[in-house]
Design a protein around this motif. Structure first.
Motif: not given
Lengths: 217, 392, 245
Positions: A40-45, A101-103, A133-140
């Motif tokens: 997901g991080r890869l896809a995001h970047r 979702v992670v992205a 990551l902490p800020i993305a916790v709700p979505v994840i």
């Protein structure tokens, strides 16, 4: 045989099947999350990778579970009864669901927050671990809930192949034209889904004390 | 000192964001980059902490070229404040302020103590320490943003439209506090704004940039108002610049206040009538601070009460700028501008004619050579915009 | 017994007759198509109504989540055991399956329709109302077209759900591609099982691509511009339409 009698006779087996069901649902959830985080991080970047990974995940998700359960043994050279097939199939589904979702969760971190961290001198990995990551916790967490509930439901399909879990109660009951095992299996499966869903919700909340609390969804 | 030396930023598509910029931001002073959108002011600033890399030219920080240092290490020495504060939503106020020192290994307890100090500095009490960003107003978030930028005690501060996202009243307040804070900490600051009034109010030096990223003029605010380099600067500085220039044209030192009789709030009608000149009587609080004017023919009872007060006038400090003095004189219903001393006590009044005379004297005394980039005169008086002192 | 999967897939014998691959594919599509049609007739109007009026939304959300947790296989078997004895004709197995398929397909269609209509820019609706449009016109000319992308993705999710579950329906003595999976299992004929599985997966993929293409044709280009990811909302919460397969 009455329902009560059946339940009394088979309490031990029901407990075993429940434990198997839990294991087969939760393990893929963890594996899927671990794989989806870097993907997901890869896809995001990468602007180029994002549509590709999302499309691929969508196609993977399209394959019906029963078909995947049957095809995996050929690909992995496992026996068709091996629970590993179920674990891997569900891990694949979970990953497919969570990559996007992670992205998206990472993409939802406000740009000025990222800019601040950048300008303050956070290195890239420090920013990921401590800020993004902490800020993305709700979505994840929301995605994880969907994956968990789906997993619990899908696992029972494996009963058609003879992999033991609560779905085994369905096939048993169907062959005997006996409702009690089926209903028991359905109820227990629902309970597991509900409990997992609630646990992830709670974990998500405890990881995000900073969120404005609205009514739980 | 932050020094831009012939710095250019061009993009592959041919756009030139910054064109051969040379500028010095002197140590301990506020340098404001101002200009219309697309003038490259933000780009210029972001090249200092290497959020953007220049195409050519060098930027030095205290003599060291920034390109020679590790970008991350560089950024940790430069405080950064942006428009919407960019607070970390998942950390409370204290943790936001101390995020960087904590990242670098400062202990929890020490960090907490230091956070509370910094919060107090920016005007937030300890009760804010445990709140989360969403529980703060825009102005409070911005204060936390400033505190966070100061956490590692960096010698340099970059501020990108720091006060643009809040309403005008809060903005004026934040600007005042920012100037007070800067008098205490004396950082080398580069601030970007699109608002020329803010630039003139905050800057020791104001650099006006035009479209295409070219520097039009860099000078102290008074110089900019008095001698705009070209039509673009004159247009950008805008109307009223003659009046605004009074904010930098020296103080009312030469103006001798005339004695003004006054009565204390609650005085009798007879006392007021005995003291008044021209039908208007100045009313003060028991401590001697002016609170307003009362018209004798409109007194509404036996005593002078708050209902009788006309509050239209502003006050000026005796050491205030000519602009404050003129405003006090023009806004007073009696035609006499109220002056107060440093403690806020009544010092006397001044007529518009007296202020006008002082303006003429100041104009003839000003040397024609002005401040240019690099040799910045300290701005006279901190409050150029909203007339300082209180409204009556 | 066939020896290899490709062998089974290419054997002409398997491509003819009432139990051949074309016949079973057709049966699979028939059952799926029927279920989808019924689900559309129920899901879209109700979703539009809820989205337009804003009433009953809480009910929809809860129901959709609960249905996702239901184990399809168990529900299907309960339906067959309950209903089959009361029907004498050869519909005895079709009707319970159909009911279950519709039950599973309605929630994604309904929630997405509702969410799509609900998410339409309030300003656009307000503008339409300000221009004097009536409620029905607003629904059909503003809200429906704007909600179309979400509605179509709901339909896609439902279709995949149906195709996957229709496979399982073979276990309760029904035709369709699932037949090969179940029969292969019973006869320990892995080639047949795997061949069937490949066919099912291929069918699902084909339907997915078909519906994606359809969405591209139907949705106004004003809506499909790819907004930068940073500004588009996260995908999961409201519109999560994962197929519980």
């Amino acid at each position: 045989m009455t329902a009560a009698e059946w339940l009394r006779h088979n309490a031990g087996e029901i407990a075993d099947l429940t434990a198997w069901h839990l294991w087969l649902s939760i393990l893929p959830l963890l594996i899927g999350l671990l794989v989806a985080l870097p993907l997901g991080r890869l896809a995001h970047r990468s602007r180029r990778l994002y549509p590709m990974l999302v499309a691929l995940a969508g196609l993977v998700y399209t394959v019906p579970s029963l078909a995947l359960f049957i095809l995996l043994p050929k690909l992995l050279s496992t026996r068709i009864l091996d629970p590993v097939n179920v674990v891997i199939a569900l891990s694949v589904y979970t990953t497919a669901l969570l990559v996007r979702v992670v992205a998206d969760g990472l993409a939802a971190v406000p740009a000025d927050v990222i800019q601040s961290a950048h300008a303050m001198g956070y290195r890239s990995h420090q920013r990921l671990i401590r800020i993004e990551l902490p800020i993305a916790v709700p979505v994840i967490a929301a995605g994880l809930r969907v994956a968990a509930v789906s997993n619990v439901s899908i696992v029972s399909m494996a009963a058609l192949l003879g992999v033991p879990q609560l779905g085994s109660l369905f096939t048993q009951g169907f062959q005997l034209h006996f409702f009690t095992p089926i209903v028991t299996g359905v109820v227990l499966s629902l309970v597991i889904a509900l409990v997992l869903d609630g646990l992830i919700l709670l974990a998500g909340h405890s990881l995000t004390p900073w969120q404005p609390r609205r009514s739980a969804r | 000192m932050i020094r831009f030396d012939n710095v250019t930023k061009a993009y592959p598509d041919g756009t030139v964001a910054v064109d051969r910029l040379s500028l010095e931001a002197p140590t301990g002073k506020i340098t404001v980059l101002v200009g219309p959108s697309g003038c490259g002011k933000t780009t210029s600033m972001r090249m200092v902490n290497r959020l953007i890399e220049p195409t050519s030219g060098t930027i030095t920080l205290g003599g060291q070229p920034v390109s020679g240092t590790d970008a991350t290490e560089l950024r940790r020495k430069i405080g950064y404040v942006i428009q919407h504060a960019g607070l970390f939503p998942h950390k409370n106020v204290a943790d936001n302020v101390m995020a960087l020192p904590r990242l670098l290994g400062l202990g929890r307890r020490e960090a907490r103590t230091r956070a509370l100090e910094l919060l107090e500095r920016v005007g937030l009490g300890p009760q804010f320490a445990d709140r989360y960003p969403w529980q703060l107003s825009g102005g409070q978030q911005q204060r936390v943003g400033v505190a966070r930028a100061l956490a590692a005690d960096p010698p340099y501060l970059l501020m990108d439209e720091p006060f643009s996202a809040v309403d005008p009243v809060v903005r004026a307040q934040l600007q005042e506090e920012f100037l007070r804070l800067q008098r205490e900490i004396g950082k080398t600051i580069v601030l970007v704004t699109h608002d020329i009034d803010e630039a003139l109010k905050l800057g020791d030096q104001v650099a006006v940039l035009r479209e295409g990223g070219r520097l039009a003029q860099a000078a102290a605010p008074a110089e900019l108002l008095a001698r705009p380099a070209d039509a673009f600067v004159a247009g950008f500085v805008g109307r009223d610049r003659g009046y605004r220039a009074l904010g930098f044209a020296g103080t009312g030192d030469g103006v001798i206040p005339a004695a003004e009789p006054a009565v204390v709030l609650g005085a009798t009608r007879a006392e007021a009538e005995a003291a008044a000149l021209d039908g208007w009587i100045l009313v003060t609080a028991p401590g001697g601070e002016p609170v307003g004017w009362a018209a004798l023919d409109r007194l509404d009872g036996d005593r002078v009460t708050e209902q009788d007060l006309n509050l239209s006038a502003t006050t000026a400090r005796t050491d205030g700028t000519l602009r404050e003095l003129l405003d006090a004189a023009l806004s007073s219903p009696s035609g006499r501008g109220v002056l107060v001393d440093a403690e806020g006590h009544l010092a006397g009044t001044v007529s518009p004619t007296a202020v006008a005379r002082a303006i003429e004297e100041a104009a003839s005394a000003t040397a024609p050579a002005g401040a240019t980039a690099g040799s910045v005169e300290p701005a006279a008086g901190s409050a150029a915009e909203a007339p300082a002192g209180s409204h009556l | 017994m066939s020896t290899s999967i490709t062998g089974w897939l290419t054997d002409p014998v398997n491509w003819s007759g009432p139990d051949g691959i074309p016949a079973q594919t057709l049966a699979h599509l028939e059952l799926s198509g029927m279920a989808l049609a019924i689900a559309l007739v129920i899901g879209v109007p109700v979703g539009l109504l809820i989205g337009h009026t804003g009433r009953g939304a809480f009910l929809v959300g809860g129901l959709a989540n609960a249905l996702r947790a239901l184990p399809t296989l168990g529900v299907l078997m309960i339906a067959v055991l309950l209903i089959t004895p009361h029907i004498a004709s050869d519909l005895a197995f079709t009707i319970p399956s159909l009911i279950v398929l519709v039950l599973l397909a309605v929630p994604p269609i309904l929630t997405n329709t509702y969410a799509g209509v609900f998410a339409v820019d309030a300003a656009a609706v307000d503008a339409a109302r300000g221009m004097g449009w009536r409620g029905r016109d607003i629904l059909l000319r503003v809200q429906l077209p704007c909600a179309l992308p979400l509605i179509l993705s709901g339909i896609r999710a439902a279709a995949l759900q149906i195709i996957a579950t229709a496979t399982v329906a073979a276990y309760v003595s029904l035709g369709g591609l699932g037949r090969f999976l179940i029969d292969g299992l019973a006869q320990s004929d892995y080639a047949q099982m795997a061949g069937g599985a490949i066919l099912v997966a291929a069918l699902a993929l084909a339907v997915e691509l078909l519906l994606l293409g359809l969405a591209r044709l139907l949705v106004s280009p004003g809506l499909t511009r790819r907004v930068s990811r940073r500004t588009s909302p996260p995908a999961v919460p409201a519109s999560a339409t994962a197929t519980a397969q």
